[in-house]
Write a protein that holds these residues in place. Structure first.
Motif, PDB file in Angstrom:
ATOM      1  N   GLN A   1      -5.432  -1.888  -1.129  1.00 36.39           N
ATOM      2  CA  GLN A   1      -5.910  -0.634  -0.559  1.00 36.39           C
ATOM      3  C   GLN A   1      -7.080  -0.061  -1.365  1.00 36.39           C
ATOM      4  O   GLN A   1      -7.402  -0.529  -2.457  1.00 36.39           O
ATOM      5  CB  GLN A   1      -4.766   0.372  -0.492  1.00 36.39           C
ATOM      6  N   THR A   2      -7.688   0.941  -0.826  1.00 34.91           N
ATOM      7  CA  THR A   2      -8.795   1.614  -1.489  1.00 34.91           C
ATOM      8  C   THR A   2      -8.312   2.307  -2.757  1.00 34.91           C
ATOM      9  O   THR A   2      -7.115   2.566  -2.917  1.00 34.91           O
ATOM     10  CB  THR A   2      -9.414   2.673  -0.569  1.00 34.91           C
ATOM     11  N   PRO A   3      -9.234   2.648  -3.663  1.00 34.12           N
ATOM     12  CA  PRO A   3      -8.834   3.430  -4.838  1.00 34.12           C
ATOM     13  C   PRO A   3      -8.132   4.733  -4.467  1.00 34.12           C
ATOM     14  O   PRO A   3      -7.200   5.152  -5.167  1.00 34.12           O
ATOM     15  CB  PRO A   3     -10.166   3.680  -5.552  1.00 34.12           C
TER      16      PRO A   3
ATOM     17  N   ASN B   1      -7.088  -0.382   3.726  1.00 35.34           N
ATOM     18  CA  ASN B   1      -7.543  -1.467   2.867  1.00 35.34           C
ATOM     19  C   ASN B   1      -9.004  -1.316   2.474  1.00 35.34           C
ATOM     20  O   ASN B   1      -9.837  -0.849   3.262  1.00 35.34           O
ATOM     21  CB  ASN B   1      -7.350  -2.811   3.570  1.00 35.34           C
ATOM     22  N   ALA B   2      -9.321  -1.777   1.271  1.00 35.77           N
ATOM     23  CA  ALA B   2     -10.683  -1.657   0.755  1.00 35.77           C
ATOM     24  C   ALA B   2     -11.681  -2.486   1.555  1.00 35.77           C
ATOM     25  O   ALA B   2     -12.862  -2.148   1.606  1.00 35.77           O
ATOM     26  CB  ALA B   2     -10.720  -2.066  -0.719  1.00 35.77           C
TER      27      ALA B   2
ATOM     28  N   SER C   1      -2.542  -3.600  -5.226  1.00 37.28           N
ATOM     29  CA  SER C   1      -2.539  -3.657  -3.763  1.00 37.28           C
ATOM     30  C   SER C   1      -3.977  -3.820  -3.279  1.00 37.28           C
ATOM     31  O   SER C   1      -4.922  -3.622  -4.041  1.00 37.28           O
ATOM     32  CB  SER C   1      -1.935  -2.378  -3.169  1.00 37.28           C
TER      33      SER C   1
ATOM     34  N   GLY D   1       0.819  -1.200   0.000  1.00 34.62           N
ATOM     35  CA  GLY D   1       0.000   0.000   0.000  1.00 34.62           C
ATOM     36  C   GLY D   1       0.851   1.247   0.000  1.00 34.62           C
ATOM     37  O   GLY D   1       2.073   1.195   0.208  1.00 34.62           O
TER      38      GLY D   1
ATOM     39  N   SER E   1      -4.606   3.941  -4.007  1.00 40.48           N
ATOM     40  CA  SER E   1      -3.935   3.761  -5.290  1.00 40.48           C
ATOM     41  C   SER E   1      -3.608   5.109  -5.915  1.00 40.48           C
ATOM     42  O   SER E   1      -2.521   5.305  -6.470  1.00 40.48           O
ATOM     43  CB  SER E   1      -4.816   2.944  -6.247  1.00 40.48           C
TER      44      SER E   1
ATOM     45  N   SER F   1      -6.514  -1.599  -7.422  1.00 40.71           N
ATOM     46  CA  SER F   1      -6.879  -2.159  -6.126  1.00 40.71           C
ATOM     47  C   SER F   1      -7.455  -3.558  -6.302  1.00 40.71           C
ATOM     48  O   SER F   1      -8.246  -3.803  -7.222  1.00 40.71           O
ATOM     49  CB  SER F   1      -7.914  -1.264  -5.430  1.00 40.71           C
ATOM     50  N   ASP F   2      -7.081  -4.434  -5.401  1.00 38.88           N
ATOM     51  CA  ASP F   2      -7.575  -5.809  -5.346  1.00 38.88           C
ATOM     52  C   ASP F   2      -8.352  -5.952  -4.038  1.00 38.88           C
ATOM     53  O   ASP F   2      -7.827  -6.459  -3.046  1.00 38.88           O
ATOM     54  CB  ASP F   2      -6.383  -6.776  -5.394  1.00 38.88           C
ATOM     55  N   PRO F   3      -9.613  -5.470  -4.012  1.00 40.77           N
ATOM     56  CA  PRO F   3     -10.378  -5.466  -2.758  1.00 40.77           C
ATOM     57  C   PRO F   3     -10.507  -6.874  -2.172  1.00 40.77           C
ATOM     58  O   PRO F   3     -10.839  -7.825  -2.883  1.00 40.77           O
ATOM     59  CB  PRO F   3     -11.740  -4.914  -3.179  1.00 40.77           C
TER      60      PRO F   3
END
Length: 232
Positions: free
Chosen positions: A123-125, A178-179, A121, A89, A128, A143-145
């Motif tokens: 993390q949230t958009p 993180n998302a 990652s 992140g 990113s 992002s890879d939620p």
């Protein structure tokens, strides 16, 4: 394989060493020991047995752009080979210096070869977008939620409880970035994939202070692009 850095950007390992000297002085010996112990435990545990390796196929995944739009991994990568970079992140200084190095030293060489570079990652958009802005990045950062793709590749992990406690003392919690609001993160990983999604190079770093050097990635691409020897 050459291990020399370019004239403009030092090797990632050298940048990490320089950063660690200042970071240790900043946070003090007590907090530094917690992170040192975490890294030692990660190295001792080693790469998980089910982690991605050459010959595996990267599954299709729906990811998010910094603007929050859904995009498939396949359409982002395109028809040619690709380098996929999994990072923790924008909060991770080791990730930031790595992505900046890839922007400066790796991306131009990939463009010459028609090879895509994509960073991923959990993390949230917004996170990113922070990575893009902070590193002046010109390649897709997605992002890879829920670490869906990272889980499928066997590279999901999480900070130790002690490390997260130190994060809190320093005013940060990975779950806030993180998302999916968890502390799950990927092991820093670089994959070189062929045009059909087959992994030809996989470098999984359990110790998050170490990263894949540019020359290692280029060497993997050289092998991918080398013509096969004719059969006798």
């Amino acid at each position: 394989m050459s291990n020399t850095g370019s004239a403009t950007t030092p090797r990632i390992a050298d940048q990490v060493n320089e950063f660690n000297e200042g970071f240790t002085a900043q946070i003090g010996p007590e907090f530094s020991k917690v992170f040192d112990d975490e890294q030692s435990a990660l190295r001792a545990a080693g790469v998980p047995a089910d982690a991605v390796q050459p010959g595996d196929t990267v599954v299709e995944a729906t990811l998010l752009t910094p603007q929050g739009a859904e995009v498939s991994l396949a359409e982002t990568v395109g028809a040619g080979p690709a380098v996929l970079v999994f990072y923790r992140g924008s909060w991770c200084p080791y990730c930031n210096l790595t992505l900046k190095t890839y922007q400066a030293e790796l991306l131009p060489r990939l463009r010459e070869r028609g090879v895509a570079l994509v960073a991923i990652s959990p993390q949230t958009p917004d996170g990113s977008e922070a990575s893009v802005t902070n590193g002046s990045l010109e390649f897709p950062v997605l992002s890879d939620p829920g670490n869906v793709l990272a889980r499928a590749l066997g590279i999901r992990t999480e900070p130790s409880a002690e490390a997260r406690a130190v994060h809190t003392e320093l005013g940060f919690d990975v779950a806030d970035s993180n998302a999916d609001a968890t502390g799950d993160i990927p092991f820093p990983t670089v994959l070189v994939v062929d045009h059909d999604g087959t992994v030809v190079f996989a470098d999984v770093h359990t110790d998050y202070t170490t990263r894949t050097e540019v020359d290692e990635i280029i060497a993997a691409l050289d092998l991918l692009e080398a013509p096969e020897s004719p059969e006798a």
